[in-house]
Scaffold this motif. Structure first.
Motif, PDB file in Angstrom:
ATOM      1  N   SER A   3     108.513  71.915  10.715  1.00  0.00           N
ATOM      2  CA  SER A   3     107.773  72.293  11.911  1.00  0.00           C
ATOM      3  C   SER A   3     106.675  71.276  12.199  1.00  0.00           C
ATOM      4  O   SER A   3     106.001  70.792  11.297  1.00  0.00           O
ATOM      5  N   LYS A   4     106.445  70.986  13.481  1.00  0.00           N
ATOM      6  CA  LYS A   4     105.378  70.071  13.875  1.00  0.00           C
ATOM      7  C   LYS A   4     104.013  70.737  13.818  1.00  0.00           C
ATOM      8  O   LYS A   4     102.995  70.096  14.001  1.00  0.00           O
ATOM      9  N   TYR A   5     104.007  72.052  13.580  1.00  0.00           N
ATOM     10  CA  TYR A   5     102.749  72.774  13.487  1.00  0.00           C
ATOM     11  C   TYR A   5     102.287  72.799  12.033  1.00  0.00           C
ATOM     12  O   TYR A   5     103.064  73.064  11.124  1.00  0.00           O
ATOM     13  N   PRO A   6     100.999  72.565  11.758  1.00  0.00           N
ATOM     14  CA  PRO A   6     100.532  72.410  10.385  1.00  0.00           C
ATOM     15  C   PRO A   6     100.298  73.714   9.647  1.00  0.00           C
ATOM     16  O   PRO A   6     100.091  73.710   8.446  1.00  0.00           O
ATOM     17  N   ASP A   7     100.314  74.846  10.350  1.00  0.00           N
ATOM     18  CA  ASP A   7     100.002  76.115   9.715  1.00  0.00           C
ATOM     19  C   ASP A   7     101.084  76.515   8.716  1.00  0.00           C
ATOM     20  O   ASP A   7     102.212  76.014   8.763  1.00  0.00           O
ATOM     21  N   PRO A 119     100.377 100.331  19.561  1.00  0.00           N
ATOM     22  CA  PRO A 119      99.250  99.758  20.305  1.00  0.00           C
ATOM     23  C   PRO A 119      98.525  98.633  19.586  1.00  0.00           C
ATOM     24  O   PRO A 119      97.821  97.852  20.241  1.00  0.00           O
ATOM     25  N   THR A 120      98.664  98.521  18.269  1.00  0.00           N
ATOM     26  CA  THR A 120      97.986  97.423  17.567  1.00  0.00           C
ATOM     27  C   THR A 120      98.890  96.201  17.399  1.00  0.00           C
ATOM     28  O   THR A 120      98.445  95.182  16.866  1.00  0.00           O
ATOM     29  N   ALA A 121     100.136  96.300  17.838  1.00  0.00           N
ATOM     30  CA  ALA A 121     101.028  95.137  17.787  1.00  0.00           C
ATOM     31  C   ALA A 121     100.652  94.154  18.897  1.00  0.00           C
ATOM     32  O   ALA A 121     100.156  94.545  19.957  1.00  0.00           O
ATOM     33  N   ARG A 122     100.887  92.874  18.643  1.00  0.00           N
ATOM     34  CA  ARG A 122     100.697  91.827  19.650  1.00  0.00           C
ATOM     35  C   ARG A 122     102.070  91.560  20.269  1.00  0.00           C
ATOM     36  O   ARG A 122     102.922  90.934  19.647  1.00  0.00           O
ATOM     37  N   VAL A 123     102.288  92.070  21.466  1.00  0.00           N
ATOM     38  CA  VAL A 123     103.623  92.105  22.068  1.00  0.00           C
ATOM     39  C   VAL A 123     103.785  90.966  23.070  1.00  0.00           C
ATOM     40  O   VAL A 123     102.913  90.728  23.914  1.00  0.00           O
ATOM     41  N   GLY A 154      95.575  84.374  21.901  1.00  0.00           N
ATOM     42  CA  GLY A 154      95.090  84.606  20.549  1.00  0.00           C
ATOM     43  C   GLY A 154      96.083  84.220  19.483  1.00  0.00           C
ATOM     44  O   GLY A 154      96.974  83.379  19.700  1.00  0.00           O
ATOM     45  N   ILE A 155      95.951  84.850  18.308  1.00  0.00           N
ATOM     46  CA  ILE A 155      96.772  84.495  17.147  1.00  0.00           C
ATOM     47  C   ILE A 155      98.253  84.671  17.439  1.00  0.00           C
ATOM     48  O   ILE A 155      99.079  83.830  17.084  1.00  0.00           O
ATOM     49  N   GLY A 156      98.608  85.767  18.076  1.00  0.00           N
ATOM     50  CA  GLY A 156     100.018  85.995  18.381  1.00  0.00           C
ATOM     51  C   GLY A 156     100.584  84.922  19.287  1.00  0.00           C
ATOM     52  O   GLY A 156     101.715  84.464  19.099  1.00  0.00           O
ATOM     53  N   GLN A 157      99.803  84.499  20.268  1.00  0.00           N
ATOM     54  CA  GLN A 157     100.256  83.446  21.171  1.00  0.00           C
ATOM     55  C   GLN A 157     100.527  82.157  20.411  1.00  0.00           C
ATOM     56  O   GLN A 157     101.515  81.466  20.683  1.00  0.00           O
ATOM     57  N   GLN A 158      99.674  81.841  19.465  1.00  0.00           N
ATOM     58  CA  GLN A 158      99.890  80.641  18.667  1.00  0.00           C
ATOM     59  C   GLN A 158     101.216  80.716  17.916  1.00  0.00           C
ATOM     60  O   GLN A 158     101.957  79.726  17.836  1.00  0.00           O
ATOM     61  N   ALA A 159     101.523  81.883  17.368  1.00  0.00           N
ATOM     62  CA  ALA A 159     102.781  82.048  16.638  1.00  0.00           C
ATOM     63  C   ALA A 159     103.977  81.920  17.562  1.00  0.00           C
ATOM     64  O   ALA A 159     104.975  81.257  17.235  1.00  0.00           O
ATOM     65  N   VAL A 160     103.883  82.549  18.734  1.00  0.00           N
ATOM     66  CA  VAL A 160     105.002  82.496  19.680  1.00  0.00           C
ATOM     67  C   VAL A 160     105.229  81.069  20.177  1.00  0.00           C
ATOM     68  O   VAL A 160     106.375  80.602  20.239  1.00  0.00           O
ATOM     69  N   GLU A 161     104.154  80.374  20.509  1.00  0.00           N
ATOM     70  CA  GLU A 161     104.326  78.991  20.964  1.00  0.00           C
ATOM     71  C   GLU A 161     104.880  78.117  19.844  1.00  0.00           C
ATOM     72  O   GLU A 161     105.674  77.199  20.100  1.00  0.00           O
ATOM     73  N   ARG A 162     104.479  78.392  18.645  1.00  0.00           N
ATOM     74  CA  ARG A 162     105.014  77.648  17.497  1.00  0.00           C
ATOM     75  C   ARG A 162     106.525  77.864  17.379  1.00  0.00           C
ATOM     76  O   ARG A 162     107.297  76.911  17.183  1.00  0.00           O
TER      77      ARG A 162
END
Length: 210
Positions: A3-7, A119-123, A154-162
């Motif tokens: 992956s090109k993402y460092p996380d 409701p606490t999921a990042r959808v 937020g965090i979920g967006q970073q994961a999805v874009e990754r």
């Protein structure tokens, strides 16, 4: 491919063993992520062989969700009204991607049910606008295709874009899920171009800017 993402790698539950889930799982395991298929028939020989070939695991649905941070829902869209209430308790706090298309409903996505019951999921609404062929090969000549998606920042967006980037496609954020209908409109456009206008299943999208 790394992956090109460092996380650190993500742990992903792919709910569904069809071609969308398999194609995305292939890209994600190649990028170093941990993938577990969650299916109703985990003893399916064909899926077991496929998963072994890409370095993924196969379990029943509930065990697949345990300990994962990201969930891809890639089942038949018309099954979502039944499945979402069953899965909702285990989706709490996770990044959840709705890649389903309920073509027998006026609304293709299940964002409202997912958000209400978990409701606490990042959808997020993603991987629904084009065919699997575009995930397997995101290039169109010298051009890289785009994948448009919706969901909260937020965090979920970073994961999805990754995860979109790990397929080779370029992520384009439409905004929060009040814009999910725009992703669904692209799905309808893709079906029209691919089948009614004869462009074929490999047709994709590109956002151009100056």
């Amino acid at each position: 491919m790394i992956s090109k993402y460092p996380d650190p790698p993500l742990t992903i539950a792919v709910i569904g063993g069809g071609v969308i889930g398999r194609t995305l799982a292939t890209a994600w395991t190649r990028s170093g992520h941990g993938v577990t298929f969650g299916v109703r028939r985990p003893q399916d020989d064909d899926l077991l062989q496929f998963a072994a070939g890409i370095g993924a695991n196969v379990t029943a649905i509930e065990p697949a969700l345990t300990g994962t941070d990201t969930v891809l829902l890639a089942i038949a869209g018309d099954a979502m009204p039944e499945v979402v209430p069953q899965l909702a308790p285990q989706l709490a706090g996770k990044t959840v991607i709705d890649a389903t298309n309920n073509v027998v409903s006026p609304v293709l996505n299940s964002i409202a049910d997912l958000s209400a019951l978990a409701p606490t999921a990042r959808v997020y609404r993603a991987f629904n606008t084009v065919g699997w062929e575009n995930f397997a090969d995101p290039t169109y000549g010298d051009t890289i295709g785009d994948l448009l998606y919706s969901g909260p920042a937020g965090i979920g967006q970073q994961a999805v874009e990754r995860l979109i980037g790990d397929t080779g496609l370029r992520p384009i954020h439409l905004g929060d899920n009040d814009k999910a209908h725009l992703a669904d409109a692209l799905t309808a456009l893709w079906f029209t171009l691919a089948f009614e206008q004869g462009y074929g299943r490999g047709v994709g999208f590109k956002v151009l800017t100056r």
